[in-house]
Scaffold this active site. Structure first.
Site, short mmCIF file in Angstrom:
data_model
loop_
_atom_site.label_atom_id
_atom_site.label_comp_id
_atom_site.label_asym_id
_atom_site.label_seq_id
_atom_site.Cartn_x
_atom_site.Cartn_y
_atom_site.Cartn_z
N ASN A 89 0.83 -1.21 0.00
CA ASN A 89 0.00 0.00 0.00
C ASN A 89 0.86 1.26 0.00
O ASN A 89 1.99 1.24 0.53
CB ASN A 89 -0.93 0.00 1.22
CG ASN A 89 -1.90 -1.16 1.19
OD1 ASN A 89 -2.14 -1.74 0.13
ND2 ASN A 89 -2.42 -1.54 2.34
N HIS A 105 6.04 -0.60 -2.59
CA HIS A 105 5.53 0.06 -3.80
C HIS A 105 5.59 1.57 -3.68
O HIS A 105 4.97 2.27 -4.50
CB HIS A 105 4.08 -0.37 -4.08
CG HIS A 105 3.98 -1.77 -4.52
ND1 HIS A 105 2.79 -2.42 -4.65
CD2 HIS A 105 4.93 -2.67 -4.88
CE1 HIS A 105 3.01 -3.66 -5.06
NE2 HIS A 105 4.30 -3.83 -5.20
N ASN A 197 -8.02 -12.81 4.64
CA ASN A 197 -8.63 -12.16 3.48
C ASN A 197 -10.14 -12.46 3.49
O ASN A 197 -10.58 -13.40 4.14
CB ASN A 197 -7.97 -12.73 2.21
CG ASN A 197 -8.20 -11.87 0.98
OD1 ASN A 197 -9.33 -11.48 0.71
ND2 ASN A 197 -7.14 -11.55 0.27
P1 NAD Z 1 3.67 -6.71 -13.83
O1 NAD Z 1 3.70 -5.82 -15.00
O2 NAD Z 1 4.57 -7.92 -13.80
O3 NAD Z 1 2.20 -7.13 -13.62
C1 NAD Z 1 2.03 -8.25 -12.75
C2 NAD Z 1 0.65 -8.14 -12.32
O4 NAD Z 1 0.30 -6.76 -12.21
C3 NAD Z 1 -0.32 -8.74 -13.31
O5 NAD Z 1 -0.38 -10.12 -13.08
C4 NAD Z 1 -1.58 -8.00 -12.93
O6 NAD Z 1 -2.17 -8.53 -11.81
C5 NAD Z 1 -1.02 -6.64 -12.54
N1 NAD Z 1 -1.21 -5.84 -13.72
C6 NAD Z 1 -0.31 -5.57 -14.69
N2 NAD Z 1 -0.91 -4.85 -15.66
C7 NAD Z 1 -2.17 -4.68 -15.24
C8 NAD Z 1 -3.30 -4.05 -15.78
N3 NAD Z 1 -3.26 -3.46 -16.96
N4 NAD Z 1 -4.46 -4.05 -15.06
C9 NAD Z 1 -4.50 -4.63 -13.83
N5 NAD Z 1 -3.49 -5.27 -13.28
C10 NAD Z 1 -2.36 -5.28 -14.00
O7 NAD Z 1 3.97 -5.87 -12.53
P2 NAD Z 1 5.39 -5.27 -12.39
O8 NAD Z 1 5.87 -4.69 -13.68
O9 NAD Z 1 6.25 -6.31 -11.75
O10 NAD Z 1 5.12 -4.05 -11.38
C11 NAD Z 1 6.23 -3.71 -10.58
C12 NAD Z 1 5.65 -3.39 -9.26
O11 NAD Z 1 4.97 -2.12 -9.33
C13 NAD Z 1 4.64 -4.43 -8.84
O12 NAD Z 1 4.99 -4.89 -7.57
C14 NAD Z 1 3.37 -3.63 -8.82
O13 NAD Z 1 2.51 -4.08 -7.78
C15 NAD Z 1 3.84 -2.23 -8.51
N6 NAD Z 1 2.78 -1.26 -8.84
C16 NAD Z 1 2.40 -0.32 -7.89
C17 NAD Z 1 1.38 0.54 -8.20
C18 NAD Z 1 0.89 1.53 -7.19
O14 NAD Z 1 0.08 2.39 -7.50
N7 NAD Z 1 1.37 1.39 -5.96
C19 NAD Z 1 0.75 0.50 -9.42
C20 NAD Z 1 1.18 -0.44 -10.34
C21 NAD Z 1 2.20 -1.32 -10.04
N1 APR Z 2 -10.58 -7.42 4.70
C1 APR Z 2 -9.67 -8.30 4.20
N2 APR Z 2 -9.38 -8.40 2.87
C2 APR Z 2 -10.04 -7.58 2.03
C3 APR Z 2 -10.99 -6.63 2.48
C4 APR Z 2 -11.25 -6.57 3.88
N3 APR Z 2 -12.14 -5.73 4.41
N4 APR Z 2 -11.48 -5.97 1.40
C5 APR Z 2 -10.85 -6.47 0.31
N5 APR Z 2 -10.00 -7.46 0.69
C6 APR Z 2 -9.11 -8.25 -0.16
C7 APR Z 2 -9.73 -8.70 -1.48
O1 APR Z 2 -10.36 -9.96 -1.29
C8 APR Z 2 -8.48 -8.81 -2.36
O2 APR Z 2 -7.90 -10.10 -2.21
O3 APR Z 2 -8.05 -7.39 -0.51
C9 APR Z 2 -7.52 -7.78 -1.77
C10 APR Z 2 -7.38 -6.54 -2.64
O4 APR Z 2 -6.73 -6.95 -3.80
P1 APR Z 2 -6.21 -5.85 -4.84
O5 APR Z 2 -7.28 -4.84 -5.07
O6 APR Z 2 -5.63 -6.60 -5.99
O7 APR Z 2 -5.05 -5.10 -4.06
P2 APR Z 2 -3.57 -5.61 -3.85
O8 APR Z 2 -3.51 -7.09 -3.72
O9 APR Z 2 -3.00 -4.80 -2.75
O10 APR Z 2 -2.84 -5.19 -5.23
C11 APR Z 2 -1.42 -5.46 -5.27
O11 APR Z 2 -1.23 -4.41 -7.44
O12 APR Z 2 -1.96 -2.70 -8.77
C12 APR Z 2 -0.91 -3.14 -8.01
O13 APR Z 2 0.70 -1.98 -6.85
C13 APR Z 2 -0.65 -2.22 -6.88
O14 APR Z 2 -0.13 -2.62 -4.60
C14 APR Z 2 -1.02 -2.99 -5.64
C15 APR Z 2 -0.76 -4.40 -6.09
#
Ligand code: NAD
Ligand code: APR
Length: 233
Positions: A89, A105, A197
């Site tokens: 987060n 992140h 979760n």
């Molecule tokens: P990636 O490109 O390898 O993508 C891996 C996963 O990211 C995918 O399996 C999918 O779940 C998600 N993803 C990628 N493109 C997506 C899309 N268009 N829509 C929804 N989900 C998508 O990820 P990466 O290049 O290894 O990213 C590097 C790091 O940056 C990751 O750990 C990622 O979580 C982070 N990140 C952070 C933020 C943020 O706002 N904090 C946003 C994007 C990525």
């Molecule tokens: N309590 C527990 N779990 C919850 C709750 C709750 N009240 N509400 C939602 N969840 C769970 C959902 O079931 C889901 O598994 O939180 C998770 C949210 O998943 P995502 O929206 O994918 O968020 P996250 O896993 O943090 O995404 C990972 O992806 O886009 C990138 O960098 C970005 O940090 C993000 C990363």
């Protein structure tokens, strides 16, 4: 004393009122990832990206940590030095709840210079071309790790996973690597693994234990249990 490594995702902040990413009405339903969460998107339209994170910074400033954030801070305070929290987060609700975390992140309340990598506290409203206080280049960007960029502190995180006796993942969908691979790494090192979760995540089948329900309930119950029966020495 056992070492506990905890990974949190958007779900731990959901009950504080911050949108998750992949829920039906989540952040990625409202914005194209390619536009607001990639270096290419920033190069194409920096104003759109800066506005997106200004909006998330404003939203994060208007909400409060919930019982799950506070429970993790209690756990960390009780087992000084033995509880490591890694968050995906970018909000600061863990810190507001009293915990210290690794922001793999990045963080909304931090700004990064695209020219010299200097970091400084982000203004509530960042503008495109804000000058870097260190090198003065008009190169301020959100200090957020975008898709395609390397997450922060990976060596340190893998060192913690090597020593973990317990690994917990809270409120993360297990869709994004490298974070989604942490459970496999912890298991390889002999840790007990638990997923907290609303539902099974994409890597849910790799966890030995599941605690299903909202974080404010299941995290609080889990921490109270750990505090009343400390893990084996
Ligand atoms: P990636 O490109 O390898 O993508 C891996 C996963 O990211 C995918 O399996 C999918 O779940 C998600 N993803 C990628 N493109 C997506 C899309 N268009 N829509 C929804 N989900 C998508 O990820 P990466 O290049 O290894 O990213 C590097 C790091 O940056 C990751 O750990 C990622 O979580 C982070 N990140 C952070 C933020 C943020 O706002 N904090 C946003 C994007 C990525
Ligand atoms: N309590 C527990 N779990 C919850 C709750 C709750 N009240 N509400 C939602 N969840 C769970 C959902 O079931 C889901 O598994 O939180 C998770 C949210 O998943 P995502 O929206 O994918 O968020 P996250 O896993 O943090 O995404 C990972 O992806 O886009 C990138 O960098 C970005 O940090 C993000 C990363």
């Amino acid at each position: 004393m056992s070492k506990i490594v905890i990974l949190t995702g958007a779900g731990i902040s959901a009950e504080s009122g911050i949108d998750t990413f992949r829920a039906e009405d989540g952040l990625w339903a409202q914005h194209r990832v390619e536009d607001v969460a990639t270096p290419e998107g920033f190069a194409r339209d920096p104003q759109l990206v800066v506005d997106f994170y200004n909006g998330r910074r404003k939203q994060a400033a208007e909400v409060s940590p919930n019982a799950a954030h506070q429970a993790l801070a209690r756990l960390q305070a009780n087992y000084a030095g033995q509880v490591v929290i890694v968050t995906q987060n970018v909000d600061d609700l863990h810190e507001q709840g009293g915990a210290q975390v690794i922001h793999m992140h990045g963080a909304l309340n931090s700004a990064l210079c695209a020219a010299c990598d200097h970091r400084w506290p982000a203004p509530m409203v960042m503008a495109v071309g804000d000058p870097c206080p260190a090198c003065n280049a008009p190169a301020a960007r959100p200090d957020i790790v975008w898709f395609g960029e390397m997450p922060n502190d990976m060596d340190e995180i893998f060192d913690h996973l090597a020593e973990a006796d317990i690994f917990a993942a809270i409120g993360t969908s297990g869709n994004v690597y490298p974070a989604a691979g942490f459970v496999a790494e912890a298991r390889r090192n002999g840790a007990h693994t638990v997923e907290l979760n609303l539902e099974r995540s994409a890597v849910g089948n790799q966890f030995a234990e599941h605690r299903t329900g909202p974080a404010t309930r299941v995290v609080t119950d889990w921490v109270e249990q750990l505090l009343s029966t400390p893990p084996q020495q």
